[in-house]
Design an enzyme around this catalytic site. Structure first.
Site, PDB file in Angstrom:
ATOM      1  N   GLU A  75      -5.198  -8.560   0.627  1.00 22.43           N
ATOM      2  CA  GLU A  75      -5.876  -8.244   1.885  1.00 22.43           C
ATOM      3  C   GLU A  75      -7.356  -8.035   1.626  1.00 22.43           C
ATOM      4  O   GLU A  75      -7.745  -7.440   0.621  1.00 22.43           O
ATOM      5  CB  GLU A  75      -5.347  -6.950   2.546  1.00 22.43           C
ATOM      6  CG  GLU A  75      -4.018  -7.079   3.220  1.00 22.43           C
ATOM      7  CD  GLU A  75      -3.552  -5.788   3.888  1.00 22.43           C
ATOM      8  OE1 GLU A  75      -4.388  -4.986   4.340  1.00 22.43           O
ATOM      9  OE2 GLU A  75      -2.322  -5.587   3.923  1.00 22.43           O
ATOM     10  N   GLU A  87       0.809  -1.222   0.000  1.00 24.72           N
ATOM     11  CA  GLU A  87       0.000   0.000   0.000  1.00 24.72           C
ATOM     12  C   GLU A  87       0.842   1.273   0.000  1.00 24.72           C
ATOM     13  O   GLU A  87       0.865   2.036   0.979  1.00 24.72           O
ATOM     14  CB  GLU A  87      -0.967   0.003   1.188  1.00 24.72           C
ATOM     15  CG  GLU A  87      -1.948  -1.142   1.141  1.00 24.72           C
ATOM     16  CD  GLU A  87      -3.137  -0.951   2.072  1.00 24.72           C
ATOM     17  OE1 GLU A  87      -3.176   0.047   2.803  1.00 24.72           O
ATOM     18  OE2 GLU A  87      -4.027  -1.812   2.045  1.00 24.72           O
TER      19      GLU A  87
HETATM   20  C1  PNW Z   1      -4.341  -1.828   5.364  1.00 28.30           C
HETATM   21  N1  PNW Z   1      -8.431   2.907   3.577  1.00 28.30           N
HETATM   22  O1  PNW Z   1      -4.411  -0.450   5.542  1.00 28.30           O
HETATM   23  C2  PNW Z   1      -2.946  -2.249   5.810  1.00 28.30           C
HETATM   24  O2  PNW Z   1      -2.219  -2.909   4.808  1.00 28.30           O
HETATM   25  C3  PNW Z   1      -2.938  -3.063   7.076  1.00 28.30           C
HETATM   26  O3  PNW Z   1      -1.675  -2.964   7.672  1.00 28.30           O
HETATM   27  C4  PNW Z   1      -4.064  -2.615   8.001  1.00 28.30           C
HETATM   28  O4  PNW Z   1      -4.013  -3.182   9.257  1.00 28.30           O
HETATM   29  C5  PNW Z   1      -5.368  -2.955   7.303  1.00 28.30           C
HETATM   30  O5  PNW Z   1      -5.425  -2.399   5.991  1.00 28.30           O
HETATM   31  C6  PNW Z   1      -6.602  -2.504   8.071  1.00 28.30           C
HETATM   32  O6  PNW Z   1      -6.585  -1.117   8.216  1.00 28.30           O
HETATM   33  C7  PNW Z   1      -5.449   0.339   5.052  1.00 28.30           C
HETATM   34  O7  PNW Z   1      -8.563   4.004   4.103  1.00 28.30           O
HETATM   35  C8  PNW Z   1      -5.501   1.639   5.473  1.00 28.30           C
HETATM   36  O8  PNW Z   1      -9.167   2.554   2.640  1.00 28.30           O
HETATM   37  C9  PNW Z   1      -6.477   2.508   4.977  1.00 28.30           C
HETATM   38  C10 PNW Z   1      -7.416   2.041   4.065  1.00 28.30           C
HETATM   39  C11 PNW Z   1      -7.371   0.732   3.640  1.00 28.30           C
HETATM   40  C12 PNW Z   1      -6.383  -0.108   4.129  1.00 28.30           C
END
Ligand code: PNW
Length: 532
Positions: free
Chosen positions: A434, A245
């Site tokens: 994920e 990401e």
């Molecule tokens: C991911 N959004 O982060 C990360 O890869 C993980 O480390 C994290 O724990 C998981 O998702 C859950 O949050 C994200 O705003 C952060 O759409 C933000 C977003 C999506 C995924």
């Protein structure tokens, strides 16, 4: 509201971010798109695209993929509505080093930006840090036993860069490598195939002290670390992802400042950070290919904006195709096409990053697979007369979401995201790296007095998303595996331990693990190789 939630509302929340995105740009900046009925090969492709497809095809025939060596014909398409996934579909879970490992001072690990950030007062919920997290550094055997019990075929984990190079560059730390060798050997003993992410946000602090991702030297240091590590581990790991990401760690870390390193850069400096990050990915792909065993599969994991046509009619589907390119212009689109879109550069104007043609070539180094993280949909509609011909549709305040405010529920994202990515960029091998959800989990006693977590909301979320994934796979979208986020409740970054994403409950006082209802659902799904 906690700081991280505020950030996600203003930036991490993709719809919010996209709404203030690329408006004011000409629609004709977007390349012509295929009508819904045409398949990839019937469409006239540019010479460049054709060359890329040829390269990707050659790679596929000369590099034995894990899936190919596993006998079952993954290209066999299951019947629509059957719920059945193709034989050999890879069911997995995902975790990340800083979120689960703990042991931050052990075996010569250097400091990362997340150690610094989480120990800075006011930055994380409750001041929570990853100092102990799930203590998985010590308890990994127990955690792998949980994976085995679930019937997982594969596991996505990440390596902490400061365990391998405590200062980011220079002298490697053999004890760090030893740990991951032991971990991966244990996975193999359990019959679980490792998928390794090389950067899930724990940048060595020593590099941040020299400018972090603002400094192009970090992109080069990253490539060196990736080449070295893949060179040492490709005897036992066949799939590597460079970064996790890029969008999230750049946006939240260098623009909003709600994630490490907590900076709020001006637009020009921020655009350079984004460029340096995709460049780091591209250089790392080249370094891994140079140093890892022949046949090693290289990709990345990115939470692309998964555009979902608000209504599935031709005009809105076309809008979805345009939007997936423009909304991912800084990340997946430049990685796939070797070009920043005209609209993106025009919008940035004098704040555009500095880059060379050689940079673009490196950034778009061919990949063996692409990982897509899917949580929320980005709803789009055709907007005739607007500059780009589409609009991102904001979420009404009443739109349902999971326990994290930003996690709007939209199962169709797991249909349209991979489908449009395949159609628009010609990606041949996709993994969902994920997908998962936060819930307000509560321990309750069962009839015998044993504690349980009945997370029907997470189970509902997973069932509906997987049903949409099945819909795509049954139409021939080339998704070869699915990694559920997450195996365990863990350190949810600035949300600390408050937001739980695990299918296994973790009591952070005692480190006791308790499988939730969603874990039973996932186990049954894997056993049947079908969603129902
Ligand atoms: C991911 N959004 O982060 C990360 O890869 C993980 O480390 C994290 O724990 C998981 O998702 C859950 O949050 C994200 O705003 C952060 O759409 C933000 C977003 C999506 C995924």
């Amino acid at each position: 509201m906690f700081p991280n939630e505020a950030a996600r509302k203003s930036s991490g929340n993709k719809a919010t971010r996209q709404r203030c995105g690329l408006k004011g740009i000409l629609a004709d900046a977007v390349p012509p798109l295929r009508p819904e009925s045409e398949n990839l090969l019937s469409h006239p492709v540019s010479r460049r695209t054709f060359g890329r497809l040829l390269t990707a095809g050659a790679a596929a025939t000369t590099l034995p993929a894990l899936a190919a060596s596993a006998q079952p014909d993954q290209n066999a398409v299951p019947a629509a509505g059957s719920g059945k996934f193709p034989e050999g579909f890879l069911w997995g879970s995902a975790t990340a080093s800083y979120q689960v490992e703990g042991a931050v001072k052990e075996d010569g690990r250097g400091q990362s930006i997340w150690d610094t950030f989480s120990h800075t007062p006011g930055k994380t919920h409750n001041g929570d840090t990853g100092d102990v997290a799930d203590d998985d550094y010590h308890r990994y055997r127990e955690d792998i036993a949980i994976m085995k019990e679930l019937g997982l075929k594969t596991c996505r984990f990440s390596i902490a860069w400061p365990r391998i190079f405590p200062e980011g560059t220079g002298k490697p730390n053999p004890k760090g490598l030893d740990h991951y060798q032991r971990f991966v050997d244990e996975l193999h003993n359990a019959g679980i195939e490792p998928f390794c992410t090389l950067y899930h946000w724990d940048l060595p602090q020593a590099l941040e002290d020299k400018g972090g991702w603002q400094n192009r030297a970090t992109s080069e240091a990253f490539a060196a670390y990736c080449g070295y590590t893949a060179g040492k581990l490709s005897d036992r790991i066949s799939h590597f992802m460079t970064t996790n990401e890029i969008e999230t760690f750049t946006d939240l870390g260098y623009k909003n400042g709600t994630h490490a390193p907590g900076l709020q850069l001006d637009p020009k400096a921020f655009a350079q950070v984004c460029h340096n990050a995709v460049l780091g990915h591209g250089l790392a792909v080249q370094a891994i290919r140079a140093q890892a065993k022949a046949g090693t599969q290289v990709g990345l994991a990115e939470n692309i904006s998964s555009t979902v046509p608000a209504i599935a009619t031709d005009e809105h589907i076309r809008a979805g195709r345009t939007a997936i390119q423009e909304e991912n212009a800084r990340y997946m689109n430049v990685i796939q096409t070797g070009k920043y879109t005209d609209a993106y550069l025009k919008k940035l104007g004098p704040n555009a990053p500095q880059f060379t043609d050689a940079d673009l070539k490196a950034i778009s180094s061919p990949l063996d697979f692409v990982g897509i993280n899917v949580y929320t949909p980005t709803y789009v509609m055709a907007a005739p007369g607007s500059d780009l011909g589409y609009q991102v549709v904001p979420f009404p305040t009443s739109y349902p979401h999971m326990f994290s405010d930003w996690l709007h529920i939209g199962p169709e994202a797991l249909y349209w995201g991979p489908k449009l990515a395949h159609e628009v960029w010609g990606i041949k091998t996709i993994y969902i790296t994920e997908n998962g959800a936060s819930s307000d989990d509560k321990l309750t006693p069962d009839a015998q007095g044993n504690m349980q977590v009945l997370d029907t909301d997470r189970t509902m979320y997973l069932r509906n998303y997987l049903t949409q994934l099945h819909r795509g796979v049954s139409e021939g979208v080339p998704v070869k595996g699915y990694f559920l986020w997450s195996l365990l409740d863990n350190y949810e970054w600035a949300d600390g331990y408050e937001k739980r994403f695990g299918i296994t409950y973790v009591d952070f006082q005692t480190q006791k693990r308790i499988p939730k209802l969603s874990s039973r659902f996932y186990k049954a799904t894997i056993a049947a190789n079908a969603v129902s």
